[in-house]
Design a protein around this motif. Structure first.
Motif, mmCIF file in Angstrom:
data_model
loop_
_atom_site.group_PDB
_atom_site.id
_atom_site.type_symbol
_atom_site.label_atom_id
_atom_site.label_comp_id
_atom_site.label_asym_id
_atom_site.label_seq_id
_atom_site.Cartn_x
_atom_site.Cartn_y
_atom_site.Cartn_z
ATOM 1 N N LEU A 283 1.758 19.286 -7.301
ATOM 2 C CA LEU A 283 0.901 18.099 -7.188
ATOM 3 C C LEU A 283 -0.584 18.484 -7.201
ATOM 4 O O LEU A 283 -1.408 17.819 -7.833
ATOM 5 N N ASP A 284 -0.915 19.565 -6.525
ATOM 6 C CA ASP A 284 -2.298 20.035 -6.489
ATOM 7 C C ASP A 284 -2.751 20.442 -7.883
ATOM 8 O O ASP A 284 -3.879 20.156 -8.293
ATOM 9 N N GLU A 285 -1.851 21.094 -8.632
ATOM 10 C CA GLU A 285 -2.172 21.516 -10.009
ATOM 11 C C GLU A 285 -2.421 20.279 -10.888
ATOM 12 O O GLU A 285 -3.367 20.262 -11.682
ATOM 13 N N LEU A 286 -1.579 19.260 -10.770
ATOM 14 C CA LEU A 286 -1.771 18.027 -11.537
ATOM 15 C C LEU A 286 -3.093 17.347 -11.193
ATOM 16 O O LEU A 286 -3.807 16.861 -12.062
ATOM 17 N N ARG A 287 -3.421 17.354 -9.914
ATOM 18 C CA ARG A 287 -4.675 16.737 -9.482
ATOM 19 C C ARG A 287 -5.873 17.454 -10.080
ATOM 20 O O ARG A 287 -6.817 16.832 -10.554
ATOM 21 N N ARG A 288 -5.823 18.786 -10.107
ATOM 22 C CA ARG A 288 -6.940 19.567 -10.635
ATOM 23 C C ARG A 288 -7.089 19.378 -12.142
ATOM 24 O O ARG A 288 -8.195 19.383 -12.666
ATOM 25 N N ARG A 289 -5.965 19.225 -12.868
ATOM 26 C CA ARG A 289 -6.003 19.050 -14.320
ATOM 27 C C ARG A 289 -6.678 17.742 -14.709
ATOM 28 O O ARG A 289 -7.338 17.667 -15.715
ATOM 29 N N LYS A 290 -6.519 16.719 -13.922
ATOM 30 C CA LYS A 290 -7.091 15.400 -14.228
ATOM 31 C C LYS A 290 -8.605 15.422 -14.078
ATOM 32 O O LYS A 290 -9.303 14.647 -14.687
ATOM 33 N N ASN A 291 -9.134 16.291 -13.232
ATOM 34 C CA ASN A 291 -10.593 16.346 -13.021
ATOM 35 C C ASN A 291 -11.235 17.156 -14.038
ATOM 36 O O ASN A 291 -11.556 17.823 -14.658
#
Length: 174
Positions: A166-174
């Protein structure tokens, strides 16, 4: 076997006039607040309650509003006082071998119901009993509320691998 519930017959306007917080309110608001307070009190104490409001100066027939199994409100018929309805109900309930309590500060009704075998509670005393029960409820149910010392975050409750994804997905969106 459980003990049968005592039945309380309450002179509504008499109790409103004895109740400090209700006395100055508009009548329909005072009635609603009294109904809510008595439903709560009757449920807590395990009483059946009939609340009687005087409608002697209307053209209506007697009106009964049930609020569950153990509480009802009666609006008297045209030309009939709350005292007369309470007196009639007292005799009916006593004949059915019910324990009857009448809440009113009216001296005339006191003589009648005591002669019938019912118990009398002055409105002011009944008001105080309701206030004590409300304080007891607060004490029992609200005094032991404890809040968590730490924050309860979602990250503390999910698997570390899921959290990392989830943290990886969050970082990719930014």
């Amino acid at each position: 076997m459980s003990r049968p519930r005592p039945h309380y017959l309450v002179d509504g306007y008499n109790l409103i006039h004895a109740w400090e917080e209700l006395r100055g309110l508009e009548l329909f608001i005072a009635r609603d607040q009294l109904i809510n307070a008595l439903i709560e009190y009757g449920g807590y104490e395990k009483f059946n309650i009939t609340l009687v409001f005087d409608a002697a100066f209307t053209d209506e027939d007697e009106k009964i509003e049930p609020f569950g199994e153990h509480f009802r409100v009666i609006y008297t018929a045209s030309g009939e006082s709350a005292d007369k309805v309470i007196e009639r109900l007292t005799y009916e309930l006593i004949r059915r071998r019910k324990e009857v309590h009448v809440v009113s500060s009216d001296a005339v009704i006191e003589t009648v119901i005591l002669g019938a075998g019912a118990y009398r509670h002055p409105s002011r005393e009944f008001y105080r009993a309701i206030k004590r029960a409300k304080q007891q409820l607060r004490k029992e149910y609200l005094s032991n509320v404890t809040l968590p010392v730490v924050r309860n975050e979602i990250g503390d409750r999910i698997d570390q691998n899921v959290f990392a994804k989830l943290d990886e997905l969050r970082r990719r969106k930014n």
